[in-house]
Write a protein that holds these residues in place. Structure first.
Motif, PDB file in Angstrom:
ATOM      1  N   ALA A   1       0.824  -1.211   0.000  1.00 17.13           N
ATOM      2  CA  ALA A   1       0.000   0.000   0.000  1.00 17.13           C
ATOM      3  C   ALA A   1       0.855   1.256   0.000  1.00 17.13           C
ATOM      4  O   ALA A   1       0.584   2.211  -0.738  1.00 17.13           O
ATOM      5  CB  ALA A   1      -0.934  -0.011   1.211  1.00 17.13           C
ATOM      6  N   LEU A   2       1.908   1.271   0.826  1.00 17.07           N
ATOM      7  CA  LEU A   2       2.722   2.478   0.976  1.00 17.07           C
ATOM      8  C   LEU A   2       3.618   2.745  -0.228  1.00 17.07           C
ATOM      9  O   LEU A   2       3.898   3.901  -0.563  1.00 17.07           O
ATOM     10  CB  LEU A   2       3.582   2.380   2.231  1.00 17.07           C
ATOM     11  CG  LEU A   2       2.846   2.406   3.581  1.00 17.07           C
ATOM     12  CD1 LEU A   2       3.840   2.247   4.720  1.00 17.07           C
ATOM     13  CD2 LEU A   2       2.036   3.685   3.753  1.00 17.07           C
TER      14      LEU A   2
ATOM     15  N   THR B   1      -5.893  -8.597  -9.998  1.00 16.43           N
ATOM     16  CA  THR B   1      -4.764  -7.674  -9.915  1.00 16.43           C
ATOM     17  C   THR B   1      -4.878  -6.854  -8.638  1.00 16.43           C
ATOM     18  O   THR B   1      -5.975  -6.611  -8.122  1.00 16.43           O
ATOM     19  CB  THR B   1      -4.705  -6.729 -11.124  1.00 16.43           C
ATOM     20  OG1 THR B   1      -5.896  -5.934 -11.166  1.00 16.43           O
ATOM     21  CG2 THR B   1      -4.569  -7.518 -12.415  1.00 16.43           C
ATOM     22  N   ALA B   2      -3.737  -6.424  -8.141  1.00 18.03           N
ATOM     23  CA  ALA B   2      -3.697  -5.597  -6.930  1.00 18.03           C
ATOM     24  C   ALA B   2      -2.565  -4.595  -7.064  1.00 18.03           C
ATOM     25  O   ALA B   2      -1.460  -4.947  -7.504  1.00 18.03           O
ATOM     26  CB  ALA B   2      -3.483  -6.470  -5.696  1.00 18.03           C
ATOM     27  N   VAL B   3      -2.834  -3.347  -6.689  1.00 14.94           N
ATOM     28  CA  VAL B   3      -1.812  -2.308  -6.784  1.00 14.94           C
ATOM     29  C   VAL B   3      -1.990  -1.322  -5.634  1.00 14.94           C
ATOM     30  O   VAL B   3      -3.110  -0.930  -5.300  1.00 14.94           O
ATOM     31  CB  VAL B   3      -1.862  -1.584  -8.148  1.00 14.94           C
ATOM     32  CG1 VAL B   3      -3.220  -0.928  -8.374  1.00 14.94           C
ATOM     33  CG2 VAL B   3      -0.734  -0.577  -8.281  1.00 14.94           C
ATOM     34  N   GLY B   4      -0.875  -0.953  -5.024  1.00 17.00           N
ATOM     35  CA  GLY B   4      -0.903   0.036  -3.957  1.00 17.00           C
ATOM     36  C   GLY B   4      -0.954   1.445  -4.514  1.00 17.00           C
ATOM     37  O   GLY B   4      -0.578   1.703  -5.665  1.00 17.00           O
ATOM     38  N   THR B   5      -1.410   2.378  -3.678  1.00 12.93           N
ATOM     39  CA  THR B   5      -1.571   3.767  -4.118  1.00 12.93           C
ATOM     40  C   THR B   5      -0.400   4.656  -3.722  1.00 12.93           C
ATOM     41  O   THR B   5      -0.286   5.782  -4.216  1.00 12.93           O
ATOM     42  CB  THR B   5      -2.850   4.369  -3.528  1.00 12.93           C
ATOM     43  OG1 THR B   5      -2.765   4.338  -2.088  1.00 12.93           O
ATOM     44  CG2 THR B   5      -4.078   3.601  -3.980  1.00 12.93           C
TER      45      THR B   5
ATOM     46  N   ILE C   1      -4.704  -0.600  -1.092  1.00 11.69           N
ATOM     47  CA  ILE C   1      -4.455  -1.551  -2.176  1.00 11.69           C
ATOM     48  C   ILE C   1      -5.774  -1.715  -2.922  1.00 11.69           C
ATOM     49  O   ILE C   1      -6.778  -2.127  -2.330  1.00 11.69           O
ATOM     50  CB  ILE C   1      -3.970  -2.909  -1.656  1.00 11.69           C
ATOM     51  CG1 ILE C   1      -2.632  -2.764  -0.927  1.00 11.69           C
ATOM     52  CG2 ILE C   1      -3.841  -3.909  -2.807  1.00 11.69           C
ATOM     53  CD1 ILE C   1      -2.161  -4.052  -0.261  1.00 11.69           C
ATOM     54  N   THR C   2      -5.746  -1.373  -4.205  1.00 10.57           N
ATOM     55  CA  THR C   2      -6.934  -1.531  -5.040  1.00 10.57           C
ATOM     56  C   THR C   2      -6.855  -2.878  -5.744  1.00 10.57           C
ATOM     57  O   THR C   2      -5.855  -3.193  -6.393  1.00 10.57           O
ATOM     58  CB  THR C   2      -7.031  -0.398  -6.079  1.00 10.57           C
ATOM     59  OG1 THR C   2      -7.142   0.857  -5.384  1.00 10.57           O
ATOM     60  CG2 THR C   2      -8.254  -0.581  -6.960  1.00 10.57           C
ATOM     61  N   VAL C   3      -7.921  -3.638  -5.616  1.00  8.45           N
ATOM     62  CA  VAL C   3      -7.977  -4.993  -6.164  1.00  8.45           C
ATOM     63  C   VAL C   3      -9.036  -5.024  -7.258  1.00  8.45           C
ATOM     64  O   VAL C   3     -10.114  -4.436  -7.112  1.00  8.45           O
ATOM     65  CB  VAL C   3      -8.322  -6.006  -5.055  1.00  8.45           C
ATOM     66  CG1 VAL C   3      -8.317  -7.427  -5.602  1.00  8.45           C
ATOM     67  CG2 VAL C   3      -7.334  -5.886  -3.888  1.00  8.45           C
ATOM     68  N   ALA C   4      -8.720  -5.670  -8.371  1.00  6.54           N
ATOM     69  CA  ALA C   4      -9.678  -5.826  -9.464  1.00  6.54           C
ATOM     70  C   ALA C   4      -9.804  -7.312  -9.802  1.00  6.54           C
ATOM     71  O   ALA C   4      -8.812  -8.041  -9.823  1.00  6.54           O
ATOM     72  CB  ALA C   4      -9.242  -5.036 -10.684  1.00  6.54           C
ATOM     73  N   TRP C   5     -11.011  -7.735 -10.059  1.00  7.40           N
ATOM     74  CA  TRP C   5     -11.301  -9.124 -10.423  1.00  7.40           C
ATOM     75  C   TRP C   5     -12.408  -9.099 -11.464  1.00  7.40           C
ATOM     76  O   TRP C   5     -13.066  -8.065 -11.658  1.00  7.40           O
ATOM     77  CB  TRP C   5     -11.698  -9.927  -9.186  1.00  7.40           C
ATOM     78  CG  TRP C   5     -12.947  -9.437  -8.501  1.00  7.40           C
ATOM     79  CD1 TRP C   5     -14.219  -9.894  -8.673  1.00  7.40           C
ATOM     80  CD2 TRP C   5     -13.051  -8.366  -7.530  1.00  7.40           C
ATOM     81  NE1 TRP C   5     -15.113  -9.196  -7.883  1.00  7.40           N
ATOM     82  CE2 TRP C   5     -14.418  -8.260  -7.174  1.00  7.40           C
ATOM     83  CE3 TRP C   5     -12.118  -7.507  -6.942  1.00  7.40           C
ATOM     84  CZ2 TRP C   5     -14.869  -7.317  -6.255  1.00  7.40           C
ATOM     85  CZ3 TRP C   5     -12.574  -6.572  -6.034  1.00  7.40           C
ATOM     86  CH2 TRP C   5     -13.936  -6.479  -5.696  1.00  7.40           C
ATOM     87  N   PRO C   6     -12.659 -10.180 -12.158  1.00 10.35           N
ATOM     88  CA  PRO C   6     -13.729 -10.169 -13.156  1.00 10.35           C
ATOM     89  C   PRO C   6     -15.065  -9.777 -12.530  1.00 10.35           C
ATOM     90  O   PRO C   6     -15.570 -10.455 -11.646  1.00 10.35           O
ATOM     91  CB  PRO C   6     -13.750 -11.618 -13.658  1.00 10.35           C
ATOM     92  CG  PRO C   6     -12.367 -12.119 -13.421  1.00 10.35           C
ATOM     93  CD  PRO C   6     -11.924 -11.464 -12.146  1.00 10.35           C
TER      94      PRO C   6
END
Length: 206
Positions: free
Chosen positions: A110-111, A136-140, A189-194
């Motif tokens: 996240a950091l 997918t997951a990505v921190g900001t 952490i932003t997570v995206a899934w179908p």
């Protein structure tokens, strides 16, 4: 890179997660299927860290777990199960909210704005597959990795559908049920899934 061994687990992940979720008062419905997962690595290479997204009843459940080769001291109440891994032997499966190594991995992602690790599948030491990314997951954040504190332990302030954990001068909040609302914090952490997306992990400086 997150190394996944081509192996069988007894009991399986679905059996472990389904049995554990059936004991949680915040969870409604039965486990239907696994949507996918994302991973962040333990820098020491000892603890497996996986955040699994599951279809449970009418909901999408977000379940961070950790896999260890030995019991985690002081976390007996957070042990989901033990399983026999055909490549690694006995593995202890924990609710990752109680695992300092897993919490630090989420905090760091996240950091620092990290993205999930690619999943490379190995069979007897040989790379056989790189799995397609379903989740997918990505921190900001934009911190330097060197600025992320090391953790001696974690303190769980609340546990249930939205656990809050204090660690290294931060509060880490996890959303277990993806209900359209987002975890709120200074970074996330932003997570995206179908079929969906959202901030499922948030970090706030104390």
């Amino acid at each position: 890179m997150s190394i996944v061994h081509k192996a069988t687990l007894t009991p399986s992940k679905n059996e472990i997660f389904g049995a554990w979720l059936a004991t949680q008062t915040w969870c409604e419905g039965d486990l239907a299927s696994m949507i996918g997962s994302y991973r962040f690595d333990d820098p020491a290479g000892r603890v497996g860290i996986e955040c699994v997204l599951l279809e449970v009843g009418e909901s999408v459940v977000h379940l961070p777990v950790s896999y260890r080769e030995a019991p985690l001291d002081g976390a007996e109440d957070f042990l989901m199960a033990t399983t026999e891994h055909s490549a690694l032997g006995t593995r202890y499966v924990y609710d990752a909210c109680a695992d300092p190594v897993a919490v630090r991995a989420l905090l760091a992602a996240a950091l620092t704005g990290a993205t999930q690790e690619p999943m490379d599948v190995y069979d007897q030491g040989r790379l056989v597959e790189r799995r397609d990314t379903v989740v997918t997951a990505v921190g900001t954040g934009s911190w330097s990795p060197d600025a992320v504190p090391h953790l001696d332990g974690v303190t769980i302030r609340s546990h249930g559908a939205t656990p809050r954990v204090e660690a290294g001068g931060f509060t880490v909040t996890v959303k277990r049920v993806a209900d359209g609302s987002e975890a709120e914090g200074d970074e996330s952490i932003t997570v995206a899934w179908p079929g969906g997306s959202g901030a499922l992990v948030a970090v706030t400086h104390l």
